[in-house]
Scaffold this active site. Structure first.
Site: not given
Length: 472
Positions: A251-253
């Site tokens: 999700g961060d990427r």
């Protein structure tokens, strides 16, 4: 690109080892620890990934003053950190892995904390950003009234991508996109019935789009990709196939990539497709667990970096250096071009260097030279090297038409710079064999190649230095 990441930073700890026996005390495996890696998680991971992509990243967050925060100082060395007053203990997530399999996770310091402060420098970083990523992990930074006011104002000027958290704050109105996973979307939307995966994501997205008054909701659904809801339609965004052993960091990427693509002018469907592909590639390459960690003693027990600590200061200076070469490589990749890189000391520039560099440049759309710093050359070559200072060596290289940018590195090897540049081709002289290059495995990890060009043995820095000594 100037990217501001706003959110909560965690410390992720990976304990990696092997297990070949059971404990005599209980039927549990005994883990022989091979290594312990510490890295920035949460908003820190978003910032680290974007900095590795070559962007000028500022992280607006809140940090404690304990030993765990000292590790975060080291892990965030390539990011300019602006933080409010120290709060409670640093939230830490420790994962124990046997091989590639996660066996157990321990969470510490994750209880609710008071709302952090917002300094003038933090608000200014939001106001001056070209794009903003909000990584809300429920630790309070996004509930600060001044932070929310700055984000609301920024959303009318630049893309704001908000990665929400069930314990976090409501996204500000006008955000370009909000990126919950399916479980988060269902928790926020509270649908009345059950539906197949994509239909559930679509219905939750439609509810949240109206509830949050944002430009779009991109609901991620694991290996099936995501569902993009933008008010006019709901579109499935498939994920490229990837072997995923640990989904940590996906999700961060995705949120970071989506923000950058929107800032580059891509429309929502194309930006979402590329962001989903980036997340799949990231996981296929090992995800967050594959990133280089920080080991040894906390940074508080080591000499302070040249830039110093930026916690709680109004005049925070960026830590680490952002190089035009890294940003150039990012732009060329985004445009579909081929990035070529090479490295060396280039102490006395001669015809052999010029021929090698020209040959390297002919293979792609830009050439970035990784240049050993003065300290690095001295460790490798001994005194009295280098003969020419790093500033002059860089300037001379940039006078060559074939060299587009120079990145100076202090380490003995250029791996960290190579990982930031992520070239399609890493080029060295023909006195090396491509497979023998220590950088080969790193470059190949993202699909790049190591190649060699003809070597000119009669031309060398040592030979030129000896000739100059005779003249003197």
């Amino acid at each position: 690109m100037r990217v501001t990441v706003v959110g909560d930073v965690l410390l992720d700890v990976d304990i990696n080892g092997t297990a070949s026996r059971l404990s005599p005390d209980a039927p549990v495996p005994v883990v022989d620890v091979a290594e312990v890696r510490r890295r920035a998680g949460g908003a820190g991971l978003v910032a680290t990934l974007l900095a590795r992509d070559g962007h000028d990243v500022t992280l607006v967050t809140a940090l404690s003053d304990d030993d765990s925060a000292s590790y975060l100082d080291a892990a965030l060395a390539t990011v300019s950190v602006l933080a409010g007053a120290p709060l409670a203990a640093t939230p830490t997530k420790t994962r124990v892995r046997i091989g590639t399999h996660q066996m157990v996770r321990f969470d510490e310091g994750c209880a609710p904390v008071p709302t952090p402060d917002c300094t003038g420098a933090m608000a200014a970083a939001i106001e001056s950003a070209e794009v903003i990523v909000v990584a809300d992990y429920g630790r309070g930074i996004t509930s600060n009234a001044d932070v929310r006011a700055a984000l609301t104002a920024a959303a009318s000027r630049v893309p704001v991508v908000w990665d929400p958290h069930p314990s976090g704050s409501t996204p500000v109105e006008g955000a370009a996109a909000v990126t919950p996973n399916l479980a988060e979307a269902l928790a926020f939307a509270k649908p009345s019935g059950t539906h197949p995966l994509r239909k559930a994501a679509e219905e939750a997205g439609e509810v949240l789009l109206e509830q949050w008054n944002c430009g779009a909701v991109l609901v991620t659904i694991g290996e099936d990709g995501a569902v993009l809801v933008d008010g006019s339609s709901a579109e499935h965004v498939p994920a490229p196939p990837a072997r995923v052993e640990d989904p940590c960091g996906a999700g961060d990427r995705l949120a970071g990539s989506l923000a950058v693509y929107l800032s580059l002018g891509l429309d929502l469907p194309r930006a979402a497709a590329r962001a989903v592909a980036d997340a799949s590639e990231f996981l296929g390459n090992g995800g967050a667990a594959s990133l280089q960690g920080v080991g040894g003693k906390p940074a508080a027990d080591q000499p302070e970096s040249k830039a110093g600590s930026s916690r709680g200061a109004e005049n925070n200076a960026p830590r680490g250096n952002r190089h035009d070469g890294i940003q150039l490589a990012r732009r060329v990749r985004a445009a579909g071009g081929t990035v070529v890189a090479t490295g060396g000391c280039f102490d006395l520039l001669h015809a052999g260097h010029a021929r090698t560099l020209a040959a390297a440049r002919s293979m792609g759309d830009c050439l970035v030279v990784c240049l050993n710093s003065d300290d690095s050359v001295r460790r490798l070559k001994g005194d009295p090297r280098p003969i020419v200072s790093q500033e002059d060596r860089a300037e001379l290289l940039l006078t060559l038409q074939c060299v587009d940018a120079v990145v100076i590195f202090d380490e003995d090897t250029p791996e960290a710079s190579i990982e930031s540049i992520r070239p399609h081709l890493w080029v060295k002289g023909g006195d090396y064999q491509p497979g023998d290059l220590p950088e080969a495995r790193l470059v190949e990890s993202w699909g790049g190649k190591c190649v060699t060009v003809p070597f000119h043995p009669a031309r060398s820095t040592s030979g030129l230095a000896e000739a100059l000594a005779k003249v003197g």
